[in-house]
Design an enzyme around this catalytic site. Structure first.
Site, PDB file in Angstrom:
ATOM      1  N   LYS A  79       0.875  -1.171   0.000  1.00 24.80           N
ATOM      2  CA  LYS A  79       0.000   0.000   0.000  1.00 24.80           C
ATOM      3  C   LYS A  79       0.912   1.221   0.000  1.00 24.80           C
ATOM      4  CE  LYS A  79      -4.523   0.943   0.666  1.00 24.80           C
ATOM      5  NZ  LYS A  79      -5.724   0.220   0.268  1.00 24.80           N
ATOM      6  N   GLY A 179     -24.235   3.397   4.887  1.00 24.55           N
ATOM      7  CA  GLY A 179     -23.325   3.979   3.893  1.00 24.55           C
ATOM      8  C   GLY A 179     -23.715   3.512   2.508  1.00 24.55           C
ATOM      9  N   LYS A 182     -20.404   4.413  -3.199  1.00 25.16           N
ATOM     10  CA  LYS A 182     -20.201   3.613  -4.419  1.00 25.16           C
ATOM     11  C   LYS A 182     -20.564   2.147  -4.183  1.00 25.16           C
ATOM     12  CE  LYS A 182     -15.902   5.075  -4.986  1.00 25.16           C
ATOM     13  NZ  LYS A 182     -15.779   6.162  -3.988  1.00 25.16           N
ATOM     14  N   VAL A 183     -20.011   1.539  -3.132  1.00 28.91           N
ATOM     15  CA  VAL A 183     -20.265   0.108  -2.897  1.00 28.91           C
ATOM     16  C   VAL A 183     -21.681  -0.119  -2.373  1.00 28.91           C
ATOM     17  CG1 VAL A 183     -19.534  -1.960  -1.679  1.00 28.91           C
ATOM     18  CG2 VAL A 183     -17.821  -0.293  -2.384  1.00 28.91           C
ATOM     19  N   HIS A 185     -24.400   1.471  -2.687  1.00 31.02           N
ATOM     20  CA  HIS A 185     -25.449   1.645  -3.696  1.00 31.02           C
ATOM     21  C   HIS A 185     -25.611   0.373  -4.542  1.00 31.02           C
ATOM     22  CE1 HIS A 185     -27.954   4.433  -6.194  1.00 31.02           C
ATOM     23  NE2 HIS A 185     -27.753   3.448  -7.062  1.00 31.02           N
TER      24      HIS A 185
HETATM   25  N1  LIG Z   1     -14.675   0.869  -3.458  1.00 29.51           N
HETATM   26  C1  LIG Z   1     -14.159  -0.327  -3.335  1.00 29.51           C
HETATM   27  O1  LIG Z   1     -13.923  -1.039  -4.304  1.00 29.51           O
HETATM   28  C2  LIG Z   1     -13.863  -0.879  -1.956  1.00 29.51           C
HETATM   29  C3  LIG Z   1     -13.166  -2.090  -1.861  1.00 29.51           C
HETATM   30  C4  LIG Z   1     -12.931  -2.639  -0.602  1.00 29.51           C
HETATM   31  C5  LIG Z   1     -13.374  -1.961   0.522  1.00 29.51           C
HETATM   32  N2  LIG Z   1     -14.038  -0.772   0.396  1.00 29.51           N
HETATM   33  C6  LIG Z   1     -14.483  -0.104   1.618  1.00 29.51           C
HETATM   34  O2  LIG Z   1     -15.905  -0.004   1.599  1.00 29.51           O
HETATM   35  C7  LIG Z   1     -16.313   1.215   2.228  1.00 29.51           C
HETATM   36  C8  LIG Z   1     -17.165   2.028   1.258  1.00 29.51           C
HETATM   37  O3  LIG Z   1     -16.392   2.328   0.105  1.00 29.51           O
HETATM   38  P1  LIG Z   1     -16.977   3.240  -1.066  1.00 29.51           P
HETATM   39  O4  LIG Z   1     -16.019   3.108  -2.190  1.00 29.51           O
HETATM   40  O5  LIG Z   1     -18.420   2.921  -1.272  1.00 29.51           O
HETATM   41  O6  LIG Z   1     -16.818   4.674  -0.410  1.00 29.51           O
HETATM   42  P2  LIG Z   1     -17.740   5.972  -0.635  1.00 29.51           P
HETATM   43  O7  LIG Z   1     -16.972   7.100  -0.073  1.00 29.51           O
HETATM   44  O8  LIG Z   1     -18.219   6.041  -2.046  1.00 29.51           O
HETATM   45  O9  LIG Z   1     -19.035   5.681   0.266  1.00 29.51           O
HETATM   46  C9  LIG Z   1     -19.035   5.746   1.656  1.00 29.51           C
HETATM   47  C10 LIG Z   1     -20.384   6.342   2.073  1.00 29.51           C
HETATM   48  O10 LIG Z   1     -20.484   6.266   3.506  1.00 29.51           O
HETATM   49  C11 LIG Z   1     -21.106   7.457   3.930  1.00 29.51           C
HETATM   50  N3  LIG Z   1     -20.844   7.643   5.367  1.00 29.51           N
HETATM   51  C12 LIG Z   1     -19.769   8.198   5.987  1.00 29.51           C
HETATM   52  N4  LIG Z   1     -19.947   8.156   7.317  1.00 29.51           N
HETATM   53  C13 LIG Z   1     -21.134   7.550   7.543  1.00 29.51           C
HETATM   54  C14 LIG Z   1     -21.861   7.202   8.718  1.00 29.51           C
HETATM   55  N5  LIG Z   1     -21.404   7.462   9.940  1.00 29.51           N
HETATM   56  N6  LIG Z   1     -23.064   6.563   8.557  1.00 29.51           N
HETATM   57  C15 LIG Z   1     -23.544   6.289   7.328  1.00 29.51           C
HETATM   58  N7  LIG Z   1     -22.892   6.603   6.194  1.00 29.51           N
HETATM   59  C16 LIG Z   1     -21.714   7.227   6.309  1.00 29.51           C
HETATM   60  C17 LIG Z   1     -20.558   8.536   3.017  1.00 29.51           C
HETATM   61  O11 LIG Z   1     -21.390   9.690   3.031  1.00 29.51           O
HETATM   62  C18 LIG Z   1     -20.555   7.804   1.682  1.00 29.51           C
HETATM   63  O12 LIG Z   1     -21.789   7.976   0.991  1.00 29.51           O
HETATM   64  C19 LIG Z   1     -15.020   1.921   2.676  1.00 29.51           C
HETATM   65  O13 LIG Z   1     -14.750   1.547   4.005  1.00 29.51           O
HETATM   66  C20 LIG Z   1     -13.959   1.317   1.763  1.00 29.51           C
HETATM   67  O14 LIG Z   1     -12.682   1.329   2.355  1.00 29.51           O
HETATM   68  C21 LIG Z   1     -14.295  -0.225  -0.820  1.00 29.51           C
END
Ligand SMILES: NC(=O)c1ccc[n+]([C@@H]2O[C@H](COP(=O)([O-])OP(=O)(O)OC[C@H]3O[C@@H](n4cnc5c(N)ncnc54)[C@H](O)[C@@H]3O)[C@@H](O)[C@H]2O)c1
Length: 358
Positions: A79, A179, A182-183, A185
């Site tokens: 990382k 939350g 992206k994921v 949704h």
């Molecule tokens: N995107 C990926 O491919 C991926 C892969 C592995 C892990 N993850 C993990 O999954 C999680 C989500 O990733 P993402 O890409 O969807 O991120 P993102 O930033 O698109 O979505 C996160 C959402 O959580 C919301 N949020 C923040 N604090 C909150 C709370 N207290 N209560 C409710 N909602 C809250 C934000 O407003 C946002 O809409 C992260 O922890 C990320 O590390 C993502």
């Protein structure tokens, strides 16, 4: 942090990359290359101190070794972090300077997107560097990795349902998704398609609006605290790390916790508290590896179908984790670590067998 060698005693290599002219201050951590080159994203974040950045990159790179090993990939864990506010510091020159540092590692570390970096940034880095994934579709990349991350979480949830209720169906189950970025949704879409009753929370009104527009049947909780306290069958943390605290374990009515967020357990020992309350925890790095699978596929020339097929395997991997947990009498989080460590040991050992250079 007292000593980087103590803090990173398990790590193979930690590189500090500096370029004052562009403001680049980066730390690249390679935890393990036992299974192959280290792959992990670049986080661009305004850390308060260099020590915070180093600690974060050490933790994150270690997590990537376990994630890749359990996902069955021929990749190690690495990382990188770039210290600073991406909104003001990010520039073409900085990204390219960073790319030259990654290139200098000769392929021991492949980078990808993370918080604060996007596919277009990867395209800039790739102008100086051959070891970049997560690139834009226009440049042969996989695009948005959240598609297969959500799909993998959904597969992990079906596996957890099989253990909890005797079958993978989520039809009629009440699933709370905290939350809906992206994921989250994409996960809501999978759940709605199979007849689950979905309740969501988010701190971002626009994210909630997007979900309500696409899925009118989805209910919105007043807050994440209200969601946690609601009557749920499954709780899916898809926002930030540390979501599963002692209070959340006490409050939850859900039988299953399975979500996308990294590092969900707020502190060591929470996995035992979950087990004592009869809550089945699907380990985060086991079920959220779909995004890694998606970007790793770029190394072979990206095929969405091939990557999705591999991500479907998260169902079987999650079942194996639960089976080992039952057999060894340990929580699933410990069982996942054991499976990952076993693969790093057994497959990594083969590199000790000398072969003539091709
Ligand atoms: N995107 C990926 O491919 C991926 C892969 C592995 C892990 N993850 C993990 O999954 C999680 C989500 O990733 P993402 O890409 O969807 O991120 P993102 O930033 O698109 O979505 C996160 C959402 O959580 C919301 N949020 C923040 N604090 C909150 C709370 N207290 N209560 C409710 N909602 C809250 C934000 O407003 C946002 O809409 C992260 O922890 C990320 O590390 C993502």
């Amino acid at each position: 942090m007292s000593d980087v060698f103590d803090a990173g005693s398990e790590h193979e290599q930690v590189v500090f990359a500096n370029d004052p002219a562009t403001g680049l201050k980066a730390v690249i951590a390679i935890h393990s290359t036992a299974l192959g080159p280290a792959l992990g994203g670049t986080r661009f974040h305004p850390y308060a101190t260099t020590a915070d950045a180093v600690q974060d990159v050490l933790n994150l790179s270690r997590g990537m070794s376990y994630k890749a090993a359990l996902a069955g990939l021929d990749l190690g864990g690495g990382k990188a972090v770039i210290i600073g506010d991406p909104a003001t510091l990010k520039s073409e020159a900085l990204l390219r300077a960073y790319g030259r540092h990654v290139q200098s590692l000769g392929g021991r570390y492949y980078t990808a997107c993370d918080v604060g970096t996007f596919s277009v940034d990867m395209d800039d880095i790739a102008r100086e560097c051959d070891f970049v994934t997560g690139r834009t579709v226009a440049h042969g990349g996989a695009g948005d990795s959240s598609v297969l991350t959500a799909y993998g979480v959904f597969q992990g949830m079906r596996a957890a349902a099989t253990v909890a209720w005797g079958g993978p169906s989520l039809d009629g189950r009440v699933v709370g998704v905290a939350g809906v970025g992206k994921v989250g949704h994409h996960l809501v879409r999978h759940l709605v398609e199979v007849g689950a009753q979905v309740v969501v929370s988010d701190v971002n009104a626009a994210a909630l609006e997007l979900v309500r527009e696409e899925f009118s049947q989805v209910r919105v909780a007043a807050s994440t605290e209200a969601l946690v306290a609601a009557q749920l069958d499954v709780y899916a943390p898809c926002a930030l790390g540390g979501a599963i605290t002692d209070e959340v374990v006490e409050t939850l009515s859900a039988r299953i916790v399975c979500g996308a967020a990294n590092n969900q357990l707020a502190h060591p020992g929470i996995e035992k508290a979950l087990e004592e309350r009869g809550i089945l925890y699907a380990p985060d790095y086991c079920v959220n590896s779909g995004g890694l699978i998606q970007v790793a596929d770029e190394l072979e020339g990206f095929s969405f179908d091939r990557a999705q097929q591999r991500a479907t395997g998260i169902f079987d991997t999650t079942l194996r984790v639960f089976e080992l947990a039952a057999a060894d009498g340990v929580p699933p989080a410990i069982a996942a670590d054991r499976l990952a460590e076993r693969r790093m040991r057994e497959v990594g050992r083969l590199r000790g067998m000398w072969l003539p250079r091709a």
